[in-house]
Design a protein around this motif. Structure first.
Motif, short mmCIF file in Angstrom:
data_model
loop_
_atom_site.label_atom_id
_atom_site.label_comp_id
_atom_site.label_asym_id
_atom_site.label_seq_id
_atom_site.Cartn_x
_atom_site.Cartn_y
_atom_site.Cartn_z
N GLN A 170 1.98 -9.34 -10.88
CA GLN A 170 1.58 -8.13 -10.31
C GLN A 170 0.68 -8.47 -9.12
OE1 GLN A 170 4.52 -6.20 -10.88
NE2 GLN A 170 2.99 -4.58 -10.43
N ASP A 171 0.80 -8.14 -8.06
CA ASP A 171 -0.35 -8.04 -6.83
C ASP A 171 -0.66 -6.87 -6.34
OD1 ASP A 171 -1.48 -8.57 -4.34
OD2 ASP A 171 -0.51 -10.57 -4.13
N ALA A 172 -1.91 -6.17 -6.63
CA ALA A 172 -1.99 -4.77 -6.01
C ALA A 172 -1.88 -4.54 -4.88
CB ALA A 172 -3.24 -4.65 -6.64
N ALA A 173 -1.99 -5.46 -3.79
CA ALA A 173 -2.05 -5.62 -2.35
C ALA A 173 -0.67 -4.99 -2.09
CB ALA A 173 -2.43 -6.93 -1.65
N MET B 264 12.01 -11.71 5.33
CA MET B 264 11.19 -12.75 5.49
C MET B 264 11.19 -13.90 4.64
SD MET B 264 7.89 -10.54 6.94
CE MET B 264 6.80 -11.96 6.96
N ALA B 265 11.17 -13.38 3.35
CA ALA B 265 11.17 -14.51 2.27
C ALA B 265 12.61 -15.45 2.31
CB ALA B 265 11.05 -13.69 1.03
N GLU C 148 8.20 -5.83 14.53
CA GLU C 148 7.11 -6.62 14.93
C GLU C 148 5.78 -5.65 14.16
OE1 GLU C 148 6.89 -7.38 18.93
OE2 GLU C 148 6.92 -9.38 18.53
N LYS C 149 6.07 -4.39 14.42
CA LYS C 149 5.16 -3.35 14.03
C LYS C 149 4.95 -3.49 12.22
CE LYS C 149 3.63 1.43 13.84
NZ LYS C 149 3.90 2.94 14.44
N ASN C 150 6.20 -3.58 11.54
CA ASN C 150 6.13 -3.68 10.02
C ASN C 150 5.65 -5.00 9.81
OD1 ASN C 150 7.71 -1.53 8.78
ND2 ASN C 150 8.90 -1.81 10.43
N VAL C 151 5.70 -5.90 10.39
CA VAL C 151 5.28 -7.39 10.24
C VAL C 151 3.66 -7.27 10.15
CG1 VAL C 151 5.05 -9.89 10.65
CG2 VAL C 151 7.29 -8.64 10.52
N ALA C 152 3.27 -6.70 11.19
CA ALA C 152 1.78 -6.62 11.48
C ALA C 152 1.38 -5.80 10.11
CB ALA C 152 1.70 -6.18 12.93
N GLY C 153 1.98 -4.79 9.84
CA GLY C 153 1.36 -4.12 8.92
C GLY C 153 1.12 -4.67 7.81
N ILE C 154 2.27 -5.67 7.40
CA ILE C 154 2.45 -6.38 6.07
C ILE C 154 1.08 -7.36 6.16
CG2 ILE C 154 3.58 -8.44 5.00
CD1 ILE C 154 6.22 -7.11 6.14
N PHE C 155 0.88 -7.97 7.09
CA PHE C 155 -0.26 -8.76 7.32
C PHE C 155 -1.61 -8.29 6.93
CE2 PHE C 155 2.13 -11.77 10.49
CZ PHE C 155 3.01 -12.25 9.50
N THR C 156 -1.67 -7.10 7.65
CA THR C 156 -2.85 -6.23 7.40
C THR C 156 -3.13 -5.76 6.04
OG1 THR C 156 -3.10 -5.43 9.75
CG2 THR C 156 -4.10 -4.14 8.17
N LYS C 157 -2.20 -5.45 5.47
CA LYS C 157 -2.03 -4.70 3.95
C LYS C 157 -2.47 -6.00 2.97
CE LYS C 157 0.50 -0.26 4.90
NZ LYS C 157 1.56 0.35 4.76
N LEU C 158 -1.91 -6.96 3.41
CA LEU C 158 -2.01 -8.09 2.47
C LEU C 158 -3.40 -9.07 2.81
CD1 LEU C 158 1.43 -9.63 2.06
CD2 LEU C 158 0.33 -7.84 0.40
N ASP C 159 -4.09 -8.37 3.57
CA ASP C 159 -5.50 -8.99 4.07
C ASP C 159 -5.37 -10.55 4.53
OD1 ASP C 159 -7.07 -6.61 3.39
OD2 ASP C 159 -6.98 -7.23 1.33
N LEU C 160 -4.29 -10.75 5.61
CA LEU C 160 -4.29 -11.90 5.92
C LEU C 160 -4.57 -11.95 7.34
CD1 LEU C 160 -0.56 -12.45 4.58
CD2 LEU C 160 -2.73 -13.49 3.59
N ARG D 31 0.67 -17.09 8.48
CA ARG D 31 0.40 -15.82 7.82
C ARG D 31 1.83 -15.37 7.39
NH1 ARG D 31 -2.72 -11.10 11.11
NH2 ARG D 31 -1.04 -12.03 12.76
N ARG D 32 3.05 -15.94 8.04
CA ARG D 32 4.19 -15.53 7.69
C ARG D 32 4.62 -16.16 6.17
NH1 ARG D 32 7.77 -13.31 11.09
NH2 ARG D 32 10.08 -13.04 10.33
N VAL D 33 4.26 -17.37 6.08
CA VAL D 33 4.59 -18.09 4.80
C VAL D 33 3.62 -17.90 3.86
CG1 VAL D 33 4.15 -20.34 3.91
CG2 VAL D 33 5.24 -20.34 5.86
N LEU D 34 2.25 -17.34 4.09
CA LEU D 34 1.53 -16.72 3.30
C LEU D 34 1.69 -15.43 2.58
CD1 LEU D 34 -2.18 -17.64 4.75
CD2 LEU D 34 -1.08 -18.75 2.83
N ALA D 35 2.42 -14.61 3.50
CA ALA D 35 2.97 -13.33 3.04
C ALA D 35 4.07 -13.53 2.17
CB ALA D 35 3.44 -12.54 4.23
N VAL D 36 5.04 -14.43 2.31
CA VAL D 36 6.09 -14.71 1.48
C VAL D 36 5.71 -15.30 0.13
CG1 VAL D 36 8.19 -16.19 1.38
CG2 VAL D 36 7.76 -14.96 3.48
N LEU D 37 4.89 -16.11 0.24
CA LEU D 37 4.18 -16.53 -1.11
C LEU D 37 3.71 -15.55 -2.05
CD1 LEU D 37 2.90 -19.87 -0.06
CD2 LEU D 37 5.17 -19.52 -1.03
N ARG D 38 2.93 -14.56 -1.21
CA ARG D 38 2.31 -13.47 -2.29
C ARG D 38 3.64 -12.59 -2.55
NH1 ARG D 38 -2.54 -11.77 -0.24
NH2 ARG D 38 -2.76 -9.92 -1.37
#
Length: 233
Positions: free
Chosen positions: A163-166, A181-182, A202-214, A222-229
Motif C-alpha cells: 500500500q502506498d498512501a500517495a 505508463m507502467a 500530459e496534464k494527467n501525467v503532471a498530476g501524477i508527478f505532483t501527487k506522488l511528490d516527485l 520521474r516517469r520511471v519513479l512513478a511507475v516503480l511506486r
C-alpha cells in the motif's frame, strides 16, 4: 552445451547490435533469424555464463551491444541464471539495455530487475514473441532507454504491491494513465489508447508527478519513479 553464433555482421541502416541468451536452440535461432531479417546484427549464446563472457569480450574488443535479450531460466539449474547474469552485467555496465523474457510471470524476479535504475529495462512473456511487431518495437524502446513491461507482469506486480498512501490520491483517470505508463507506453500512445488529447495526457501525467511528490530533478527519471511506486517496487 553452450552455443554461440557469430561474430555478427554489422547492422544495416538503423539496425541494432543484439546479444541473445536463450537455452532453447529453436527459439534462439528463430529470434536470431527474425531480427537479422530486419537489419539487426545478432549474436546468440545458450546460457548465462556465456552471456557474461560474450559481453566482456565485446566490451574489450568493440563496444557494448545495443541491447541484450535474455531468458530468465537457463542452465544449469533452470531457475534464475539469466536474471543473475543480467543483474551482474547491469552492475558493471549500468547503461546496458536489457530485455528479459520468461515463460511465466515471475514477480519476485521482476521486482529484483526493477529495484535499481529501471531505464533501459524490459520484461516480456515469451508468448509476446509471437507478435513480431510488438516484440521488435519493445526491443527498440528498451535500446532507447525506455522501460517496457508486459501487461500481465504489470497486473501481477500490482496485485502484490504494498500500500502506498500517495497512490490513493490519484484520480481514476490518473491511475489508468499510470497503468499504461507502467507498460512503457508513451504519452502519444496513451492518448490514442484512451481516446484523449495529447494535452490531456500530459496534464494527467503532471498530476501524477505532483501527487506522488516527485519534483523535477535532473538526477532522477520521474516517469520511471512513478511507475516503480505504482508497482510497489
Amino acid at each position: 552445451m553452450t552455443a554461440v553464433t557469430g561474430p555478427a555482421a554489422p547492422p544495416s541502416g538503423d539496425g541494432l547490435r543484439v546479444l541473445i541468451a536463450e537455452d532453447s536452440a529453436i527459439l534462439r535461432d528463430g529470434l536470431a533469424a527474425l531480427l537479422t531479417r530486419r537489419g539487426h546484427a545478432v549474436t546468440a549464446v545458450g546460457d548465462g555464463a556465456a552471456l557474461e563472457r560474450e559481453v566482456a569480450r565485446v566490451a574489450r574488443e568493440e563496444s557494448l551491444p545495443d541491447v541484450v535479450v535474455a531468458d530468465i531460466r537457463m542452465p544449469p539449474s533452470f531457475t534464475d541464471e539469466g536474471l543473475r547474469a543480467v543483474l551482474g552485467l547491469r552492475a558493471r555496465h549500468p547503461a546496458l539495455p536489457v530485455l528479459l523474457f520468461s515463460q511465466y510471470v515471475e514477480t519476485r524476479y521482476a521486482s529484483r530487475l526493477l529495484a535499481g535504475d529501471a531505464r533501459g529495462v524490459g520484461y516480456l512473456l515469451k508468448d509476446r514473441v509471437a507478435d513480431v511487431r510488438d516484440f521488435v518495437d519493445a526491443l527498440g524502446r528498451v535500446a532507447r532507454g525506455e522501460t517496457v513491461l508486459d501487461p500481465e507482469v504489470v497486473t501481477q506486480l500490482m496485485g502484490s504491491a504494498r500500500q502506498d498512501a500517495a497512490l490513493e490520491r490519484l484520480s481514476a483517470r490518473e491511475r489508468e494513465v499510470l497503468g499504461l505508463m507502467a507498460q512503457g507506453r508513451s504519452n502519444k500512445a496513451i492518448a490514442d489508447l484512451l481516446h484523449l488529447s495529447y494535452g490531456a495526457v500530459e496534464k494527467n501525467v503532471a498530476g501524477i508527478f505532483t501527487k506522488l511528490d516527485l519534483p523535477q530533478d535532473a538526477a532522477d527519471h520521474r516517469r520511471v519513479l512513478a511507475v516503480l511506486r505504482h508497482l510497489g517496487v
